[in-house]
Design a protein around this motif. Structure first.
Motif: not given
Length: 286
Positions: A224-236
């Motif tokens: 899979x690949x990742x998707x999100x609607x609030x990138x600034x709220x996610x730490x990778x």
């Protein structure tokens, strides 16, 4: 003269409800009800009901106290005192509204409820239980309609050139990273994440609470690949290394490769390898 001197005291004593205290503090701070709603994320209708001490307009006792505490924080009032005042008013309303006790003689046929009244009460109880179940479902389950709308927005706005960019070879990077290095996602605030298959269809998704971590399974990294609607709220992080932001703030991004080498390449400036689609995330009212 005595009446004139006591008049101001009576006017001050008239303001005894907690809702009046909250309203006066809001007005003294120069805030509108909409400003408080923005700070507390509580609807203006519920805030207005609290100011009027009309607790029948609110979902339940727990919500009344919680909303009042949030309101107090927004206008710099001691929330503990406000919560205690609200609880006292709830008790007064609850017991003051009770009817006077009347003796009931169950053996008196004239006082027994009729069959029609009994069935009416049963039907009303079932309707209330059903309504509560629907409300709980809608308030707890994630908003699937929002997820579908975000996915559709990304698909409709994605240009052919962007699609071609996603098929490019992995980026070259000087940083070495183990192929099996753990990939961990951490919610900085509440954030929705989805995992897309090779066709771009979201097969799995979840919501991370603030501070919650999720280690991506090895099978997800490969498939899979990742998707999100609030990138600034996610730490990778990859092997404990922060790869930095995965997209512009408040933007729907997708096609983020979960492979450790690709994620580390992003930290080193090789973002062209993943070329995630970025579209403004649709805004919805909570």
């Amino acid at each position: 003269m005595a009446d004139e001197e006591t008049a101001p005291e009576q006017g001050e004593l008239a303001i005894t409800r907690t809702g009046d205290k909250l309203r006066l503090a809001r007005e003294a701070a120069g805030l509108s009800l909409a400003d408080v709603a923005t700070r507390t994320r509580i609807t203006q209708r519920h805030l207005d009901a609290i100011e009027k001490s009309d607790f029948s307009e609110l979902p339940g006792r727990t919500y009344v106290t919680g909303f009042a505490r949030a309101y107090a924080r927004a206008v710099d009032l001691p929330e503990t005192e406000i919560a205690a005042s609200i609880r006292r008013e709830l008790e007064e309303d609850q017991y003051g509204a009770r009817p006077v006790y009347e003796a009931y003689e169950p053996t008196d046929p004239a006082r027994l409820p009729t069959a029609r009244l009994t069935w009416t009460l049963v039907i009303i109880a079932l309707l209330l239980v059903s309504a509560y179940g629907v409300w709980r479902f809608l308030s707890v389950e994630p908003d699937e309609a929002l997820i579908a709308a975000q996915n559709q927005a990304a698909e409709d706005s994605e240009a052919p050139a962007t699609q071609a960019a996603t098929a490019t070879a992995p980026a070259k990077t000087g940083a070495s990273v183990a192929a099996n290095a753990p990939v961990v996602l951490t919610g900085l605030s509440e954030v929705w994440i989805g995992f897309d298959d090779a066709k771009g269809k979201t097969e799995n998704w979840r919501t991370l609470d603030p501070g919650e971590t999720y280690e991506v399974p090895a099978a997800y990294i490969e498939q899979f690949t990742l998707r999100t609607s609030i990138p600034q709220a996610l730490k990778v992080t990859v092997g404990g290394r922060d790869v930095g932001p995965i997209g512009p703030a408040d933007t729907l991004v997708k096609g983020i490769s979960l492979k450790p080498a690709d994620l580390v390449a992003r930290a080193g400036g090789g973002t062209a390898a993943t070329a995630p689609a970025a579209t403004p995330a649709p805004k919805t009212a909570r």
